[in-house]
Design a protein around this motif. Structure first.
Motif, PDB file in Angstrom:
ATOM      1  N   LYS A  77       0.839  -1.197   0.000  1.00 47.96           N
ATOM      2  CA  LYS A  77       0.000   0.000   0.000  1.00 47.96           C
ATOM      3  C   LYS A  77       0.876   1.250   0.000  1.00 47.96           C
ATOM      4  N   ALA A  78       0.368   2.285  -0.624  1.00 42.49           N
ATOM      5  CA  ALA A  78       1.061   3.566  -0.644  1.00 42.49           C
ATOM      6  C   ALA A  78       0.837   4.254   0.702  1.00 42.49           C
ATOM      7  N   ARG A  79       1.902   4.461   1.438  1.00 39.64           N
ATOM      8  CA  ARG A  79       1.809   5.128   2.738  1.00 39.64           C
ATOM      9  C   ARG A  79       1.923   6.644   2.606  1.00 39.64           C
ATOM     10  N   THR A  80       2.414   7.110   1.473  1.00 41.71           N
ATOM     11  CA  THR A  80       2.442   8.542   1.151  1.00 41.71           C
ATOM     12  C   THR A  80       1.915   8.688  -0.275  1.00 41.71           C
ATOM     13  N   PRO A  81       1.427   9.860  -0.642  1.00 44.33           N
ATOM     14  CA  PRO A  81       0.975  10.037  -2.020  1.00 44.33           C
ATOM     15  C   PRO A  81       2.096   9.783  -3.033  1.00 44.33           C
ATOM     16  N   GLU A  82       3.318  10.154  -2.681  1.00 44.39           N
ATOM     17  CA  GLU A  82       4.451   9.964  -3.580  1.00 44.39           C
ATOM     18  C   GLU A  82       4.758   8.489  -3.828  1.00 44.39           C
ATOM     19  N   ARG A 110      -0.590  18.707  -0.796  1.00 35.10           N
ATOM     20  CA  ARG A 110      -1.597  18.085   0.072  1.00 35.10           C
ATOM     21  C   ARG A 110      -2.521  19.116   0.705  1.00 35.10           C
ATOM     22  N   LYS A 111      -3.771  18.681   0.861  1.00 33.96           N
ATOM     23  CA  LYS A 111      -4.767  19.443   1.614  1.00 33.96           C
ATOM     24  C   LYS A 111      -5.672  18.413   2.267  1.00 33.96           C
ATOM     25  N   GLY A 112      -5.490  18.232   3.569  1.00 34.26           N
ATOM     26  CA  GLY A 112      -6.290  17.240   4.286  1.00 34.26           C
ATOM     27  C   GLY A 112      -6.061  15.842   3.733  1.00 34.26           C
ATOM     28  N   ASN A 113      -7.152  15.176   3.328  1.00 36.68           N
ATOM     29  CA  ASN A 113      -7.071  13.815   2.810  1.00 36.68           C
ATOM     30  C   ASN A 113      -6.902  13.747   1.298  1.00 36.68           C
ATOM     31  N   LEU A 114      -6.652  14.895   0.666  1.00 37.89           N
ATOM     32  CA  LEU A 114      -6.438  14.929  -0.783  1.00 37.89           C
ATOM     33  C   LEU A 114      -5.011  15.332  -1.096  1.00 37.89           C
ATOM     34  N   ALA A 115      -4.518  14.833  -2.229  1.00 39.48           N
ATOM     35  CA  ALA A 115      -3.179  15.207  -2.671  1.00 39.48           C
ATOM     36  C   ALA A 115      -3.143  15.245  -4.189  1.00 39.48           C
ATOM     37  N   LEU A 116      -2.438  16.226  -4.720  1.00 40.39           N
ATOM     38  CA  LEU A 116      -2.167  16.296  -6.144  1.00 40.39           C
ATOM     39  C   LEU A 116      -0.780  15.710  -6.347  1.00 40.39           C
ATOM     40  N   THR A 117      -0.709  14.589  -7.045  1.00 40.34           N
ATOM     41  CA  THR A 117       0.575  13.956  -7.315  1.00 40.34           C
ATOM     42  C   THR A 117       0.936  14.216  -8.770  1.00 40.34           C
ATOM     43  N   SER A 118       2.216  14.218  -9.049  1.00 40.41           N
ATOM     44  CA  SER A 118       2.656  14.416 -10.430  1.00 40.41           C
ATOM     45  C   SER A 118       4.048  13.849 -10.609  1.00 40.41           C
ATOM     46  N   THR A 119       4.322  13.498 -11.846  1.00 46.04           N
ATOM     47  CA  THR A 119       5.628  12.968 -12.226  1.00 46.04           C
ATOM     48  C   THR A 119       6.052  13.642 -13.513  1.00 46.04           C
ATOM     49  N   ARG A 120       7.282  14.124 -13.543  1.00 39.36           N
ATOM     50  CA  ARG A 120       7.832  14.699 -14.773  1.00 39.36           C
ATOM     51  C   ARG A 120       8.435  13.544 -15.552  1.00 39.36           C
ATOM     52  N   LEU A 121       7.915  13.373 -16.767  1.00 44.51           N
ATOM     53  CA  LEU A 121       8.348  12.277 -17.613  1.00 44.51           C
ATOM     54  C   LEU A 121       9.414  12.735 -18.598  1.00 44.51           C
ATOM     55  N   GLU A 122      10.012  11.781 -19.256  1.00 42.79           N
ATOM     56  CA  GLU A 122      11.013  12.068 -20.271  1.00 42.79           C
ATOM     57  C   GLU A 122      10.426  13.043 -21.297  1.00 42.79           C
ATOM     58  N   GLY A 123      11.200  14.029 -21.705  1.00 43.42           N
ATOM     59  CA  GLY A 123      10.722  15.007 -22.667  1.00 43.42           C
ATOM     60  C   GLY A 123       9.985  16.176 -22.037  1.00 43.42           C
ATOM     61  N   GLY A 124       9.834  16.156 -20.707  1.00 40.64           N
ATOM     62  CA  GLY A 124       9.226  17.275 -20.010  1.00 40.64           C
ATOM     63  C   GLY A 124       7.737  17.162 -19.753  1.00 40.64           C
ATOM     64  N   THR A 125       7.083  16.130 -20.280  1.00 41.65           N
ATOM     65  CA  THR A 125       5.656  15.943 -20.024  1.00 41.65           C
ATOM     66  C   THR A 125       5.440  15.668 -18.546  1.00 41.65           C
ATOM     67  N   VAL A 126       4.343  16.165 -18.003  1.00 39.74           N
ATOM     68  CA  VAL A 126       4.027  15.956 -16.593  1.00 39.74           C
ATOM     69  C   VAL A 126       2.686  15.238 -16.493  1.00 39.74           C
ATOM     70  N   SER A 127       2.669  14.114 -15.779  1.00 38.06           N
ATOM     71  CA  SER A 127       1.401  13.451 -15.473  1.00 38.06           C
ATOM     72  C   SER A 127       0.836  14.113 -14.217  1.00 38.06           C
ATOM     73  N   GLN A 131      -7.102   6.935   2.420  1.00 38.38           N
ATOM     74  CA  GLN A 131      -8.166   5.990   2.742  1.00 38.38           C
ATOM     75  C   GLN A 131      -8.304   5.858   4.260  1.00 38.38           C
ATOM     76  N   PRO A 132      -9.398   5.284   4.739  1.00 41.56           N
ATOM     77  CA  PRO A 132      -9.585   5.134   6.185  1.00 41.56           C
ATOM     78  C   PRO A 132      -8.441   4.383   6.884  1.00 41.56           C
ATOM     79  N   ASP A 133      -7.758   3.485   6.165  1.00 40.12           N
ATOM     80  CA  ASP A 133      -6.638   2.742   6.772  1.00 40.12           C
ATOM     81  C   ASP A 133      -5.321   3.507   6.707  1.00 40.12           C
ATOM     82  N   GLY A 134      -5.350   4.737   6.161  1.00 45.94           N
ATOM     83  CA  GLY A 134      -4.150   5.562   6.072  1.00 45.94           C
ATOM     84  C   GLY A 134      -3.414   5.445   4.751  1.00 45.94           C
ATOM     85  N   ALA A 135      -3.739   4.449   3.942  1.00 44.39           N
ATOM     86  CA  ALA A 135      -3.102   4.285   2.631  1.00 44.39           C
ATOM     87  C   ALA A 135      -3.653   5.333   1.661  1.00 44.39           C
TER      88      ALA A 135
END
Length: 118
Positions: free
Chosen positions: A6-11, A77-94, A101-105
């Motif tokens: 499980k993801a313990r952090t958004p990253e 991050r803001k509360g239980n929401l997070a905007l995640t992103s990754t810079r991909l090859e060529g400069g594109t960003v996802s 989640q209730p279990d912290g993941a």
């Protein structure tokens, strides 16, 4: 059979995505999303729900794409929401929205990736 990590952090989500993708594990990729999550597909179509996301990734992985790990950016991050992103090859960003989640993941709720294979 052990449960996926499980993801313990958004990253953590980007790292886990890459690990599942390089293992050609569509189930593992789908496990990173909430049950009613939405994934934007190439061309702007949407895959809604974990089953549709899994089906898309199964096809994507079957094409044996060349995968290059991007650079994960610090989540906003803001509360239980997070905007995640990754810079991909060529400069594109996802960009993705994750929710704690209730279990912290963390799981993705909305995902607009760049899945080009070139």
């Amino acid at each position: 059979m052990t449960a996926p990590e499980k993801a313990r952090t958004p990253e953590d989500l980007a790292r886990l995505w890459f690990e599942h993708a390089t293992a050609r594990d569509a189930d593992g990729l789908a496990s990173l999303y909430e049950a009613a999550a939405v994934l934007e597909l190439p061309g702007g179509e949407l895959a809604g729900g974990r089953a549709a996301i899994r089906a898309y990734y199964a096809g994507f992985l079957a094409s044996e794409p060349a995968l290059v790990r991007g650079r994960t950016r610090k989540a906003v991050r803001k509360g239980n929401l997070a905007l995640t992103s990754t810079r991909l090859e060529g400069g594109t960003v996802s960009a993705e929205v994750a929710r704690r989640q209730p279990d912290g993941a963390w799981l993705w709720v909305l995902d607009a990736p760049d899945l080009t294979t070139g």
